[in-house]
Design a protein around this motif. Structure first.
Motif, PDB file in Angstrom:
ATOM      1  N   PRO A  92     -15.560  34.722  64.820  1.00  0.00           N
ATOM      2  CA  PRO A  92     -15.364  34.109  66.227  1.00  0.00           C
ATOM      3  C   PRO A  92     -14.000  33.309  66.040  1.00  0.00           C
ATOM      4  O   PRO A  92     -13.067  33.470  66.845  1.00  0.00           O
ATOM      5  N   PRO A  93     -13.788  32.346  65.217  1.00  0.00           N
ATOM      6  CA  PRO A  93     -12.429  31.690  65.130  1.00  0.00           C
ATOM      7  C   PRO A  93     -11.247  32.696  64.913  1.00  0.00           C
ATOM      8  O   PRO A  93     -10.356  32.645  65.396  1.00  0.00           O
ATOM      9  N   LEU A  94     -11.574  33.450  64.059  1.00  0.00           N
ATOM     10  CA  LEU A  94     -10.612  34.617  63.535  1.00  0.00           C
ATOM     11  C   LEU A  94     -10.201  35.239  65.005  1.00  0.00           C
ATOM     12  O   LEU A  94      -9.010  35.393  65.211  1.00  0.00           O
ATOM     13  N   ILE A  95     -11.191  35.800  65.602  1.00  0.00           N
ATOM     14  CA  ILE A  95     -10.615  36.661  66.871  1.00  0.00           C
ATOM     15  C   ILE A  95     -10.101  35.714  67.835  1.00  0.00           C
ATOM     16  O   ILE A  95      -9.107  36.120  68.317  1.00  0.00           O
ATOM     17  N   THR A  96     -10.814  34.522  68.402  1.00  0.00           N
ATOM     18  CA  THR A  96     -10.335  33.728  69.253  1.00  0.00           C
ATOM     19  C   THR A  96      -8.819  33.368  69.015  1.00  0.00           C
ATOM     20  O   THR A  96      -7.882  33.283  69.914  1.00  0.00           O
ATOM     21  N   LEU A  97      -8.686  32.802  67.758  1.00  0.00           N
ATOM     22  CA  LEU A  97      -7.354  32.349  67.486  1.00  0.00           C
ATOM     23  C   LEU A  97      -6.184  33.319  67.488  1.00  0.00           C
ATOM     24  O   LEU A  97      -5.219  33.052  67.982  1.00  0.00           O
ATOM     25  N   SER A  98      -6.663  34.700  67.004  1.00  0.00           N
ATOM     26  CA  SER A  98      -5.595  35.484  67.005  1.00  0.00           C
ATOM     27  C   SER A  98      -5.049  35.916  68.342  1.00  0.00           C
ATOM     28  O   SER A  98      -4.019  36.174  68.594  1.00  0.00           O
ATOM     29  N   LEU A  99      -6.112  35.875  69.219  1.00  0.00           N
ATOM     30  CA  LEU A  99      -5.835  36.209  70.735  1.00  0.00           C
ATOM     31  C   LEU A  99      -4.896  35.085  71.487  1.00  0.00           C
ATOM     32  O   LEU A  99      -3.849  35.147  71.890  1.00  0.00           O
ATOM     33  N   ILE A 100      -5.475  33.705  71.210  1.00  0.00           N
ATOM     34  CA  ILE A 100      -4.944  32.687  71.709  1.00  0.00           C
ATOM     35  C   ILE A 100      -3.296  32.352  71.197  1.00  0.00           C
ATOM     36  O   ILE A 100      -2.392  32.082  71.887  1.00  0.00           O
ATOM     37  N   SER A 101      -3.212  32.886  69.985  1.00  0.00           N
ATOM     38  CA  SER A 101      -1.901  32.458  69.224  1.00  0.00           C
ATOM     39  C   SER A 101      -0.923  33.346  70.247  1.00  0.00           C
ATOM     40  O   SER A 101       0.404  33.046  69.989  1.00  0.00           O
ATOM     41  N   LEU A 102      -1.293  34.403  70.693  1.00  0.00           N
ATOM     42  CA  LEU A 102      -0.319  35.487  71.343  1.00  0.00           C
ATOM     43  C   LEU A 102       0.077  34.631  72.769  1.00  0.00           C
ATOM     44  O   LEU A 102       1.094  35.067  73.297  1.00  0.00           O
ATOM     45  N   VAL A 103      -1.050  33.908  73.301  1.00  0.00           N
ATOM     46  CA  VAL A 103      -0.550  33.309  74.680  1.00  0.00           C
ATOM     47  C   VAL A 103      -0.710  31.822  74.535  1.00  0.00           C
ATOM     48  O   VAL A 103      -1.092  31.291  75.530  1.00  0.00           O
ATOM     49  N   TYR A 104      -0.188  31.344  73.429  1.00  0.00           N
ATOM     50  CA  TYR A 104      -0.376  29.802  73.013  1.00  0.00           C
ATOM     51  C   TYR A 104       0.138  28.980  74.211  1.00  0.00           C
ATOM     52  O   TYR A 104      -0.775  28.249  74.516  1.00  0.00           O
ATOM     53  N   ALA A 105       1.256  29.317  74.974  1.00  0.00           N
ATOM     54  CA  ALA A 105       2.002  28.265  75.666  1.00  0.00           C
ATOM     55  C   ALA A 105       1.117  28.209  76.793  1.00  0.00           C
ATOM     56  O   ALA A 105       1.012  27.161  77.521  1.00  0.00           O
ATOM     57  N   TRP A 106       0.575  29.433  77.396  1.00  0.00           N
ATOM     58  CA  TRP A 106      -0.166  29.575  78.500  1.00  0.00           C
ATOM     59  C   TRP A 106      -1.298  28.868  78.634  1.00  0.00           C
ATOM     60  O   TRP A 106      -1.784  27.954  79.225  1.00  0.00           O
TER      61      TRP A 106
END
Lengths: 188, 186
Positions: A92-106
């Motif tokens: 779960p953290p691997l998936i969430t973080l990979s996605l979030i790091s794409l849209v980090y600023a948002w």
């Protein structure tokens, strides 16, 4: 693989996956969740056993949640079980973080995200207060004065000083060994 | 090769950090920022913020974030695997020892002492969480009333209605959306 074994692995994987996805705000939050699932719901573990496993997880290097997952998986289904629960905890953290790091600023500046997280933090505070009361009740029920005293001292050390929690666990383990030995000698 | 470097670096961090995810952050800073300059200090602060904001263990979150920034998804996987490798080996060894010897009297005594220790440590972590969630300003007389209400409702649901912890955390998130997001409460 036989049916029952596959089911066991699947339950281990899905439980740890969901639990890991919900641990907002640090490793300790995982304990009420594990307790609810494995002790209260599935009844695969005893409360005391669970606490001993948590202490081992705490005193090992690395992330508390992963360590707890390893020891629970190993207890219920051997080394293969440990690998299954680790995978469930890490994904779960691997998936969430990979996605979030794409849209980090948002993500970091979005007010709706911030609002939901603030609410969740308050909920986590309630969950932690609840488990703390349960654990204190468990220490009280042992009926041993030294257990209660040890608990108060350890809590004071953890809240008021910066001492590493591994030392607190080690010190309490030594006290436990000595006190149990004294108790046995007195009763013998 | 960057993947091997990520794996090796996070393996070293994984061996060193005793005592929970927050203990890993200074080590990650030491290797990733100071030594290899893979991230700047500003980016590292982003790592800390985002690790705390997202669900999941903080150490794993940080490993994933650093890995992704440096080498995409394979980098994230390499860093995470490296980070958990030492734990898997050490915890498995300790588990074997525990299950083999826990019925011995001496080991049983030691384990009796661990019970109050765990209760105390969870209490300490509860104090930190309650303080940061309900007293955001840090002043005792100025609790965040909305957060206090959400937490109190969650506590009652756990105690009286036997609600599960996940239901309470999820419900509080929804309450947060309503109160802070929709109504704009500070």
């Amino acid at each position: 693989m036989e049916q029952s074994k596959r089911k066991l692995y699947w339950t281990l994987f899905s439980s740890t996956f969901v639990i890991s996805a919900f641990t907002v705000g640090g490793g300790m939050v995982i304990i009420p969740l594990l307790q609810k699932k494995f002790v209260d719901e599935l009844k695969w573990l005893e409360q005391d056993e669970m606490l001993e496993m948590v202490a081992i997880a705490q005193s090992s290097p690395g992330v508390m949640a992963v360590n707890a997952a390893i020891i629970i998986g190993y207890r219920l289904a051997g080394v293969a079980g440990a690998l299954v629960t680790v995978l469930g905890t890490v994904l779960p953290p691997l998936i969430t973080l990979s996605l979030i790091s794409l849209v980090y600023a948002w993500f970091a500046s979005n007010r709706w995200v911030a609002a939901a997280l603030r609410g969740m933090k308050a909920g986590v505070a309630a969950v932690m207060a609840d488990i703390t009361l349960k654990l204190f009740a468990g220490v009280y029920k042992t009926g041993k004065i030294w257990c209660m005293a040890l608990c108060v001292l350890a809590a004071a050390a953890a809240v008021l000083t910066e001492v590493n929690i591994v030392f607190i666990i080690l010190a309490c383990g030594v006290c436990g060994g000595v006190m149990s030995w004294l108790e046995r000698r007195r009763s013998a | 090769m960057i993947y091997w470097q990520l794996f090796r670096t996070f393996m070293i961090i994984g061996v060193c950090c005793f005592g929970g995810g927050y203990a890993a952050l200074p080590f990650i800073q030491g290797w990733v920022v100071d030594r290899y300059a893979w991230l700047g200090m500003e980016q590292f602060i982003d790592v800390v913020t985002i690790s705390q904001m997202t669900p999941g263990p903080i150490g794993i979150n940080a490993a994933t974030f650093v890995g992704t920034q440096l080498a995409g998804l394979p980098g994230a996987i390499a860093a995470t695997l490296g980070f958990i490798c030492p734990s898997v080996v050490i915890v498995l060894a300790l588990s074997r020892f525990y299950f083999k010897y826990r019925s011995l009297e001496l080991v049983g005594g030691v384990l009796t002492g661990l019970k109050p220790a765990v209760a105390a440590l969870i209490f300490a972590s509860t104090v930190t969480i309650v303080r940061s969630a309900l007293w955001e300003t840090g002043v005792l007389t100025e609790p965040n009333l909305a957060a206090l209400c959400i937490a109190a409702a969650g506590f009652l649901a756990l105690r009286r209605a036997k609600a599960g912890p996940m239901t309470v955390i999820f419900g509080s998130g929804v309450a947060g959306l309503l109160v802070y997001g929709l109504l704009g409460v500070k």
